[in-house]
Design a protein around this motif. Structure first.
Motif, mmCIF file in Angstrom:
data_model
loop_
_atom_site.group_PDB
_atom_site.id
_atom_site.type_symbol
_atom_site.label_atom_id
_atom_site.label_comp_id
_atom_site.label_asym_id
_atom_site.label_seq_id
_atom_site.Cartn_x
_atom_site.Cartn_y
_atom_site.Cartn_z
ATOM 1 N N GLU A 125 40.072 24.022 101.578
ATOM 2 C CA GLU A 125 39.750 24.010 100.147
ATOM 3 C C GLU A 125 38.508 23.174 99.860
ATOM 4 O OE1 GLU A 125 44.212 24.516 98.165
ATOM 5 O OE2 GLU A 125 43.522 22.534 98.846
ATOM 6 N N ILE A 126 38.426 21.999 100.505
ATOM 7 C CA ILE A 126 37.285 21.124 100.215
ATOM 8 C C ILE A 126 36.002 21.696 100.832
ATOM 9 C CG2 ILE A 126 37.214 19.457 102.148
ATOM 10 C CD1 ILE A 126 37.318 17.276 99.854
ATOM 11 N N ASP A 127 36.118 22.393 101.959
ATOM 12 C CA ASP A 127 34.951 23.077 102.538
ATOM 13 C C ASP A 127 34.392 24.100 101.554
ATOM 14 O OD1 ASP A 127 35.011 21.679 104.897
ATOM 15 O OD2 ASP A 127 36.165 23.200 105.989
ATOM 16 N N ASP A 128 35.294 24.874 100.946
ATOM 17 C CA ASP A 128 34.875 25.908 100.000
ATOM 18 C C ASP A 128 34.210 25.293 98.767
ATOM 19 O OD1 ASP A 128 34.880 28.683 98.942
ATOM 20 O OD2 ASP A 128 36.267 27.827 97.478
ATOM 21 N N LEU A 129 34.771 24.202 98.252
ATOM 22 C CA LEU A 129 34.212 23.556 97.065
ATOM 23 C C LEU A 129 32.827 22.971 97.353
ATOM 24 C CD1 LEU A 129 37.445 21.814 95.761
ATOM 25 C CD2 LEU A 129 36.160 23.569 94.539
ATOM 26 N N LEU A 130 32.696 22.267 98.483
ATOM 27 C CA LEU A 130 31.413 21.633 98.806
ATOM 28 C C LEU A 130 30.323 22.674 99.051
ATOM 29 C CD1 LEU A 130 32.530 18.746 101.224
ATOM 30 C CD2 LEU A 130 31.626 18.484 98.915
ATOM 31 N N ALA A 131 30.656 23.705 99.815
ATOM 32 C CA ALA A 131 29.626 24.663 100.228
ATOM 33 C C ALA A 131 29.322 25.705 99.158
ATOM 34 C CB ALA A 131 30.066 25.353 101.517
ATOM 35 N N LEU A 142 32.440 15.218 97.119
ATOM 36 C CA LEU A 142 32.813 16.128 96.038
ATOM 37 C C LEU A 142 32.775 15.406 94.689
ATOM 38 C CD1 LEU A 142 33.857 18.867 95.092
ATOM 39 C CD2 LEU A 142 36.183 18.100 95.652
ATOM 40 N N GLU A 143 33.332 14.200 94.634
ATOM 41 C CA GLU A 143 33.322 13.427 93.383
ATOM 42 C C GLU A 143 31.890 13.146 92.926
ATOM 43 O OE1 GLU A 143 35.607 9.924 94.091
ATOM 44 O OE2 GLU A 143 37.510 10.993 94.263
ATOM 45 N N ASP A 144 31.029 12.761 93.871
ATOM 46 C CA ASP A 144 29.633 12.452 93.520
ATOM 47 C C ASP A 144 28.897 13.699 93.033
ATOM 48 O OD1 ASP A 144 30.101 9.865 94.250
ATOM 49 O OD2 ASP A 144 29.084 9.982 96.182
ATOM 50 N N ALA A 145 29.159 14.830 93.675
ATOM 51 C CA ALA A 145 28.500 16.075 93.276
ATOM 52 C C ALA A 145 28.869 16.454 91.845
ATOM 53 C CB ALA A 145 28.882 17.197 94.239
ATOM 54 N N ILE A 146 30.120 16.230 91.485
ATOM 55 C CA ILE A 146 30.573 16.551 90.127
ATOM 56 C C ILE A 146 29.954 15.582 89.126
ATOM 57 C CG2 ILE A 146 32.611 16.627 88.624
ATOM 58 C CD1 ILE A 146 34.165 17.677 91.115
#
Length: 705
Positions: A203-209, A167-171
């Motif tokens: 929550e992290i599943d929703d953010l990543l996908a 998530l951090e890398d994607a941002i």
């Protein structure tokens, strides 16, 4: 130098103006405004963009992380054997590294400074506990259940990834690829990034996908996130029945030894215990060199203190120290840090108490002492979603490197949690005593148990229940909620046991006491020595201006792997004898010394020493054989002074131990300025110069006689 944080604020403000003006231009076009008005607005927008780009370039020029040459740095670290992959000839293993000779010496010197700065200066009690830990200890502490990171998998290959880092890398990628992103939108993404390790699996599943559309290397969506325990599990003994773990931290050994440590300190409170040793974590996806590894060195301090009095007697000595603080409200709001004194931070309540603030300031001073750049350090407060339920306040010292901001030291007020859980599990009192200045009356609850009812309800656990009630009854303030619940509902729960009103009676009473007993709170600074070591390597690295091939590691003398190099100007036996004599004397004074008798040019040998961070080089030349004087070169300025051979060891010792400085030495000794290619350049006031011939280099008077 212009303040970098102020410049960042100006860049953000100008970016906001660009966004606002761009919106105005779009609105004018949409409304069909006059072409003159649109042209004027577009001209202003272009000017704002040019100004923003110029200011951003100025910011990048001042920002050390932007000028960092990672390729050259990595080549140096490997070539000079600071750090190498473990088991390299067998293909290596992710997350395992070996420290070579220079890094090994650097780490030893760094830990020596840590021990002097904290353990010796604060009269701490140091221990060395085992790395192998029985399962029951880590079950009690909560590590078996909760020491986890969220993991996702590539469904096609089975490769594992740490979800919060994805998530951090994607941002990071999104922000870097969108330089014109409005400030408010960028801040929203950064807020999500700062909370990355606090999200639930859902929550992290929703953010990543959904929000960031992250895909696995195979191109498929990642699997759902699930917790993965980071501890290495093993068995103790040949039977295989006793489960153990390699410790993930060093703290538990200090907690379980609290009673013996308190006795060793003659029962006096507050006091601190410390330990330096290895920790082990089975990282999901090790990366970034020494920043995320599976075996690492830690230095942990456990400061035991009365939970009702977290003042520190030495706090006034650091109250005026300025720190860069990134509070939780600022992380979720402005996104800006604040530079305040630790005294102001504690007084305002931003930092919870004096003892926590004291160790934060002492950590900052330690980092500055070993050579870390203060402008690239900050203290970030844990968000409420990050903190354990029992913690009062937590601040991480983060150090900026080419990998971004990296947590290197944690400062946590852990309250009474650790001692209480071990006490309850083992039925061992973990109490300290404080004598009162004068006797005082206290209110308590006087209990009378119905042993038959207790025995029938709890059988072998009746003593555990009665003991828990008696501990609460020591103070009416802690027992009153129990009494209220029993009067109102007839039942309540104590340490997981349901207690009813008919099991005991109580009366409120008073008694005179001359001492009080309490379970101490713990303030814990926890140092990741490997991360600090890596950050110090980056902060020390630079390339000489005008010659990027000349690499220097600017270690401070106190932590430099070698304090001094001794170099002969010629290979003659007479010169080499003097070199050996000086080197032996330096090493007798515990000053690690590097001798380079190779036939390479003197400038090349200076460069070799610079790459290893050697702060001083003593050169033995032909004048040495005549008048027993030598030259001493300082690494960063490349200035040389001439002094008597007999003075070298004392001067080096005094500089390394902070009793004098190079600047003071340069004022009191003859200066000899020599360019690194061997050409002579007279320094102002120099009485000698160095010249080169086919036989080597030698000194002569600056004015020919």
């Amino acid at each position: 130098m212009e303040d970098l944080s102020a410049l960042r604020d100006q860049v953000d403000a100008l970016a906001a103006q660009v966004t606002k003006q761009g919106s105005a231009v779009r609105q004018l076009k949409k409304d069909g405004a006059a072409s003159e008005d649109i042209a004027e607005a577009v001209t202003l927008l272009k000017k704002l963009k040019v100004d923003a780009e110029a200011l951003k370039a100025k910011q990048d020029e001042l920002d050390p992380s932007k000028k960092f040459n990672r390729k050259t740095f990595d080549e140096l670290i490997l070539r000079k054997m600071f750090v190498v992959p473990s088991f390299e000839i067998h293909g290596g293993v992710k997350g395992l590294f070996d420290l070579g000779p220079p890094a090994c010496a650097l780490k030893a010197a760094m830990i020596d400074q840590w021990r002097k700065h904290f353990v010796l200066a604060e009269s701490m009690l140091e221990m060395e506990c085992t790395c192998l830990t029985p399962a029951v200890v880590l079950q009690t502490s909560g590590h078996v259940e909760r020491f986890t990171d969220l993991m996702v998998k590539d469904p096609e290959t089975g490769e594992c990834f740490r979800a919060d880092k994805l998530l951090e890398d994607a941002i990071d990628v999104l922000i870097e690829s969108s330089p014109d992103m409005p400030k408010e939108e960028r801040e929203d993404h950064l807020r999500i990034q700062r909370q990355a390790d606090a999200y639930s699996p859902e929550e992290i599943d929703d953010l990543l996908a959904n929000k960031y559309n992250c895909k696995a290397p195979s191109g498929q969506p990642y699997s759902n996130a699930f917790p993965f325990n980071l501890m290495f599990k093993t068995s103790i003994g040949p039977e295989g029945t006793a489960v153990g773990y390699l410790r993930p931290e060093t703290a538990q050994g200090l907690f379980v030894n609290f009673r013996r440590l308190l006795d060793a300190n003659a029962g006096k409170m507050p006091f601190a215990a410390a330990q330096i040793g290895l920790g082990f974590r089975n990282e999901i996806a090790p990366r970034a060199g020494l920043l995320r590894v599976r075996e690492f060195c830690m230095g942990e301090i456990e400061h035991f203190v009365n939970p009702d009095d977290k003042s520190h007697p030495s706090f006034p000595s650091v109250a005026a120290k300025e720190l860069i603080l990134f509070g939780s409200d600022d992380q979720l709001g402005s996104g800006k840090t604040k530079t305040v004194t630790i005294g102001e931070a504690v007084k305002s309540g931003l930092v919870n108490n004096e003892t926590l603030g004291y160790f934060m300031a002492r950590t900052q001073l330690f980092m500055e002492k070993i050579g870390m750049d203060p402008a690239r350090m900050r203290f970030r407060q844990h968000l409420k979603t990050e903190m354990a339920h029992y913690a009062c306040d937590c601040w991480d010292l983060e150090i900026q490197s080419s990998y971004g901001w990296v947590e290197c030291v944690g400062h946590a007020d852990r309250a009474c949690y650790d001692l209480e859980v071990h006490s309850k599990k083992t039925k061992t009192p973990m109490l300290a005593t404080q004598r009162l200045d004068a006797p005082k009356e206290i209110e308590f609850a006087k209990l009378k148990f119905d042993r038959k009812a207790l025995g029938k309800a709890f059988r072998q656990d009746q003593r555990v229940v009665s003991g828990a009630l008696e501990a609460l009854a020591e103070s009416w303030a802690t027992f009153e909620p129990i009494a209220t619940a029993l009067e109102t509902d007839g039942t309540t729960t104590i340490d997981g046991f349901e207690v009813t009103k008919d099991m005991f009676t109580w009366t409120k009473a008073t008694k005179t006491v001359s001492e009080i007993k309490f379970t101490p709170s713990v303030i814990e600074p926890s140092f990741g020595m490997g991360r600090i070591l890596y950050s110090l390597l980056e902060h020390s690295f630079y390339q000489r201006e005008g010659d990027e091939q000349r690499i220097v590691m600017k270690f401070k003398p106190a932590v430099a792997p070698n304090k001094c190099a001794v170099l002969p100007i010629s290979s003659s036996p007479e010169v080499n004898d003097v070199v050996d004599e000086i080197a032996a004397e330096l090493m007798e004074s515990d000053l690690s010394t590097r001798v380079d008798k190779s036939t390479a040019a003197l400038g090349r040998r200076y460069a070799r020493s610079d790459e290893l961070g050697v702060p001083f080089a003593v050169t033995v030349d032909f004048d040495t054989l005549k008048d027993d004087t030598v030259t001493v070169r300082e690494r960063d300025s490349m200035v040389q002074i001439r002094l008597a051979k007999s003075e070298v060891t004392k001067l080096m010792f005094d500089i390394v131990h902070g009793r004098t400085t190079w600047e003071d030495a340069a004022k009191t000794h003859r200066i000899v300025q020599v360019s690194e290619d061997g050409e002579t350049a007279n320094a102002e006031g120099a009485t000698t110069v160095v010249e080169g011939t086919i036989r080597g280099k030698f000194s002569r008077p600056a004015e020919k006689i």
